[in-house]
Structures are given as structure tokens and as C-alpha cells.
Write a protein that holds these residues in place. Structure first.
Motif, PDB file in Angstrom:
ATOM      1  N   UNK A 282       0.831  -1.209   0.000  1.00  0.00           N
ATOM      2  CA  UNK A 282       0.000   0.000   0.000  1.00  0.00           C
ATOM      3  C   UNK A 282       0.864   1.257   0.000  1.00  0.00           C
ATOM      4  N   UNK A 283       1.984   1.238   0.716  1.00  0.00           N
ATOM      5  CA  UNK A 283       2.864   2.404   0.762  1.00  0.00           C
ATOM      6  C   UNK A 283       3.460   2.704  -0.605  1.00  0.00           C
ATOM      7  N   UNK A 284       3.613   1.671  -1.425  1.00  0.00           N
ATOM      8  CA  UNK A 284       4.213   1.833  -2.756  1.00  0.00           C
ATOM      9  C   UNK A 284       3.176   2.091  -3.838  1.00  0.00           C
ATOM     10  N   UNK A 285       1.901   1.986  -3.500  1.00  0.00           N
ATOM     11  CA  UNK A 285       0.842   2.063  -4.512  1.00  0.00           C
ATOM     12  C   UNK A 285      -0.250   3.028  -4.046  1.00  0.00           C
ATOM     13  N   UNK A 286      -0.119   4.328  -4.353  1.00  0.00           N
ATOM     14  CA  UNK A 286      -1.081   5.330  -3.868  1.00  0.00           C
ATOM     15  C   UNK A 286      -2.538   5.017  -4.236  1.00  0.00           C
ATOM     16  N   UNK A 287      -2.760   4.481  -5.430  1.00  0.00           N
ATOM     17  CA  UNK A 287      -4.140   4.194  -5.837  1.00  0.00           C
ATOM     18  C   UNK A 287      -4.765   3.118  -4.950  1.00  0.00           C
ATOM     19  N   UNK A 288      -3.999   2.058  -4.667  1.00  0.00           N
ATOM     20  CA  UNK A 288      -4.520   1.009  -3.794  1.00  0.00           C
ATOM     21  C   UNK A 288      -4.660   1.508  -2.359  1.00  0.00           C
ATOM     22  N   UNK A 289      -3.746   2.393  -1.942  1.00  0.00           N
ATOM     23  CA  UNK A 289      -3.874   2.962  -0.609  1.00  0.00           C
ATOM     24  C   UNK A 289      -5.151   3.787  -0.493  1.00  0.00           C
ATOM     25  N   UNK A 290      -5.454   4.583  -1.520  1.00  0.00           N
ATOM     26  CA  UNK A 290      -6.690   5.362  -1.505  1.00  0.00           C
ATOM     27  C   UNK A 290      -7.903   4.445  -1.448  1.00  0.00           C
ATOM     28  N   UNK A 291      -7.850   3.337  -2.180  1.00  0.00           N
ATOM     29  CA  UNK A 291      -8.915   2.328  -2.139  1.00  0.00           C
ATOM     30  C   UNK A 291      -9.102   1.824  -0.707  1.00  0.00           C
TER      31      UNK A 291
END
Length: 441
Positions: A282-291
Motif C-alpha cells: 500500500x505504501x508503494x501504490x497510492x491508488x490502492x492505498x486510496x482504495x
């Protein structure tokens, strides 16, 4: 019942050896070292070279291990007779730490009886009762995290999951007793296979490091037995796993102790590692973190659980599970002799593009789509009669920890490159501890 003899150097004849699936011809010790330290790399290589079913030989006794990598073949094992597919016999190395009554070491009627007594404590209703306690502990833990300073998420998750085990599973809430138990438990959960094997060689227990581990284990046992004695007949107003176990079955103190230590050893590192990997992604993937943050804000449990599931798929904490054949059996097109060890390679299935498109990508939404993974392809908790009894607890725990964290913080990756996995005992952990930075939302 006498244990089934391993099929290996002492019991394998040349004629039988010719009927086994192909596999590497490396010396047994070399294969064992590659398996122990780098199976995530070598299993895919061996599958590519030898096919979906291959044979490796491991210590002790150059035992024959047949590796399965196709879901239909693994279903033959998970769906086969538990009397023929013994899992307990494959876990004997755990006995010195977990105890002879541990669910993981039992087979046949003993396993059925013990599992039946454990199940009420892990029912859907029971899990809902634990969720608030897990969430409160998660909120307390994340409040201690440094802001704008990189830290190792794996260490933080290990601390948190240990606290959950102490308070939610063991039901220990006394501050002084918790302060006594924490360092002792840390020694127990950090035990290496070499230390556990010392239980089979009593002379070793008289010298360090075996002696210090044994002392810590005895201190923990004394506290657990005292906690069990205090709890018997005084269950009112409590909602922890130990209380539910006492309410639901007839247990000896030794049986309860063995199950509690099993839950500690089987549920601590595995859940902590799965969550560390999830936060790393999640820390490496802003879109998935927002999800995930949207899911946390709206209490979308299914979406938070999908993040945990995808972490367990992409980074299977336990790469394979084993069975020992108690009689000659037809599996995956081969007639495998009694004593053969079967290894269901969960990690190979999870990285197979036939079952998971773009298998190297972190895609939580794949579990929420109109075309989710087929049944029997996602199996981080094993399957069949031996499926991990704590699977539901682990998913609930992960959901609550994600909810608490993503509601409060933004996650950042100090290093955006993927972190490699490193073998630690039977698990595969982030090599550098899953370093992250957090900022307040």
C-alpha cells in the motif's frame, strides 16, 4: 498408533524410485538448504524443468517429498481421507514447543475431537465479539508510531499481534502479568527450528541457548497454568478465546496449554508478516492505498479483507503444507508409496497466471470482481479437514488493523522498489522489515 515410517534412504528401493515423479539430482543436503532458505526461487525453477509434479529429497533420512503445484492435484490431497493424508505426523518437529496435544500434531480421531472442541471459539459470532478488542489494541499501537520517520512495519506488527494474542486469545489483562509475559513470549515466538529440535535431544537442554529457551518456556507455562486455574469456574463477563474454550469443552490443563501455545506460534508471525507485506504494498501504490482508506472510512469490511487476501496471495507466508501418506495412494497420476511426504505448493498456485492474471501485481480488487479467483486456487490457510482453524480470526484481525491504520495515516515508501522475501523458520518475511513512513491524514 505407531507413526508411519518415512519413505527415504532406508525404505526406498530402486524399483520404486523409478516410478516417482522426476526431480533434481542434487545431494539431499543441498536440496534441503535450498528448500529452507530459498524455496520461493527454486520451486518455480524446478516446476519449469520437471513439470507440475516433481520430487525433492530432504533431511532427515533423504525423505521423499512429492511437490504438487496444480489446484486439481492439491484438491486430491485436501479432499482425501484424513486417515490416509496425515498432517500431524509431518509436524513432529513442533512437539517440543507446542506439546503433544497440539492440534497441529494430532491425526485421526484425536484431531477430530480436539478440533470440535476448538471450533466454538472461532465461530462467526465469536469473531464478531473479538473485533472491538482487536480494534482498540490496534488504535493504541498505531498511536505510538513515529511521524515522518521511517520504521520497520514488520516489528510493529509483531508487537501488535503478540499483544492481541496475550489479551484477546489468552485473556491476560493484568498489567504486571502482561509486563512479565511480553519478553518471555518474545523469546518463545522467536524460536528457531534448531532450538525446537533440542527437545528431541535432552542433553542439549542443559547448555545455552537451549537452556535459556527451556527456562523461558517453563516460566510461560507456569503463568498459563495459573491463568487457566484462575479462569475455571470464573468465566462471567469475559470474552476472550480461553474463556470460550473453557465454556465449550472438557479440557485438561495440559490440553489447554498446548492449544494456547499453538495459537501463539501459528498465529503470531504469520499474521504479522501478512500485514507487514500489505502495508509495504500500500505504501508503494497510492491508488490502492486510496482504495483502502475509502474502505476504512466507510467500514467496507469486504474491501479491507480483499487487501489482506491479496497480500496473502502475493506473499504467501507459508509457501507449502505437508501430508504423510499412511498407505500407498494414487495422486496426480502417480502411485505414491506409503510414507511419501506430499507438499502442496501454495506459493506456486498463487503465482500461476492461469489462476491469477498478472500474478506479480498487487490487485486487491481481483477478489471483488465479477470473475473472482476460482475456488481452490487461493489457499493460504491450507484446505480440507486440516484447514487452519484460525483463518477467520486472522482475516478479522487484519481487517481491524487495516481499518485503524488507514483511518489515521497516509503511508509512504522510503524505497519504492519491491522488498525481497527472506526465509525465517517456516515463513517468508520482508528482508528489510517492510520499512514505511507515516503521516497523519
Amino acid at each position: 498408533m505407531a507413526p508411519t515410517p518415512l519413505l527415504g534412504s532406508r525404505t526406498l528401493d530402486r524399483q520404486t524410485a523409478r516410478t516417482l515423479p522426476p526431480g533434481p539430482r542434487l545431494p539431499t543436503l543441498v536440496q534441503s538448504l535450498l528448500f529452507a532458505t530459498n524455496r520461493k526461487t527454486y520451486f518455480p525453477r524446478w516446476r519449469e524443468k520437471y513439470g507440475d509434479v516433481f520430487t525433492i529429497r530432504l533431511v532427515p533420512s533423504s525423505r521423499v517429498c512429492v511437490v504438487l503445484s496444480r489446484p486439481d492435484h492439491i484438491r486430491e490431497v485436501f479432499g482425501g481421507s484424513p486417515a490416509v493424508m496425515h498432517a500431524g505426523e509431518g509436524n513432529t518437529a513442533l512437539e517440543p514447543a507446542m506439546g503433544s496435544s497440539s492440534l497441529l500434531l494430532l491425526d485421526d480421531e484425536d484431531h477430530v475431537r480436539m478440533r470440535k472442541q476448538l471450533m466454538p471459539a472461532f465461530s462467526g459470532q465469536a469473531l464478531r465479539g473479538y473485533a472491538d478488542m482487536v480494534h482498540e489494541l490496534a488504535v493504541a499501537e498505531i498511536a505510538t508510531w513515529p511521524i515522518d520517520t521511517p520504521f520497520k512495519m514488520h516489528e510493529r506488527m509483531r508487537n501488535l499481534t503478540l499483544e492481541i494474542i496475550l489479551q484477546v486469545i489468552f485473556g491476560v489483562t493484568d498489567v504486571d502479568r502482561l509486563n512479565t509475559l511480553r519478553p518471555l513470549m518474545d523469546k518463545i515466538v522467536s524460536v528457531s527450528p534448531v532450538i525446537m529440535l533440542g527437545g528431541f535431544y535432552p542433553p542439549l537442554l542443559r547448555i545455552p541457548p537451549w537452556r535459556s529457551f527451556l527456562k523461558a518456556q517453563q516460566q510461560v507455562d507456569n503463568i498459563l497454568y495459573d491463568e487457566i486455574a484462575r479462569r475455571r469456574g470464573n468465566l462471567a463477563g469475559r470474552n476472550d478465546v480461553l474463556t470460550r474454550l473453557l465454556s465449550a469443552g472438557e479440557w485438561t490443563d495440559v490440553e489447554l496449554r498446548d492449544q494456547l501455545v499453538t495459537l501463539l506460534l501459528a498465529g503470531h508471525e504469520t499474521t504479522a508478516t501478512a500485514l507487514a507485506w500489505a502495508f509495504h504494498e500500500l505504501a508503494r501504490r497510492p491508488e490502492d492505498q486510496q482504495f483502502g482508506q475509502n474502505a476504512a472510512d466507510h467500514n467496507a469490511d469486504g474491501e479491507l479483507e480483499a487487501i489482506v487476501k491479496e497480500s496473502l496471495r502475493l506473499h504467501p507466508v507459508v509457501y507449502q503444507v505437508g501430508r504423510r501418506l499412511t498407505e500407498t495412494t494414487d495422486i496426480a497420476g502417480y502411485r505414491l508409496p506409503r510414507g511419501t511426504t506430499i507438499l502442496a505448493a501454495i506459493g506456486l498456485v498463487h503465482r500461476d497466471p492461469e489462476h491469477f492474471p498478472a500474478p506479480r501485481d498487487f490487485r486487491p480488487r481481483r477478489f471483488l470482481s465479477d470473475d473472482p479467483p476460482a475456488p481452490g486456487t487461493w489457499m493460504p490457510f491450507g484446505g480440507g479437514a486440516r484447514r487452519c482453524i484460525g483463518a477467520g480470526f486472522s482475516l478479522m484481525e487484519g481487517t481491524e488493523i487495516l481499518r485503524a491504520t488507514l483511518s489515521a495515516y497516509n503511508l509512504h515508501a522510503p524505497d519504492p522498489t519491491p522488498e525481497p522475501a527472506q526465509a525465517k523458520n517456516v515463513t517468508l518475511v520482508p528482508k528489510h522489515g517492510a520499512r514505511v513512513t507515516v503521516t497523519r491524514r
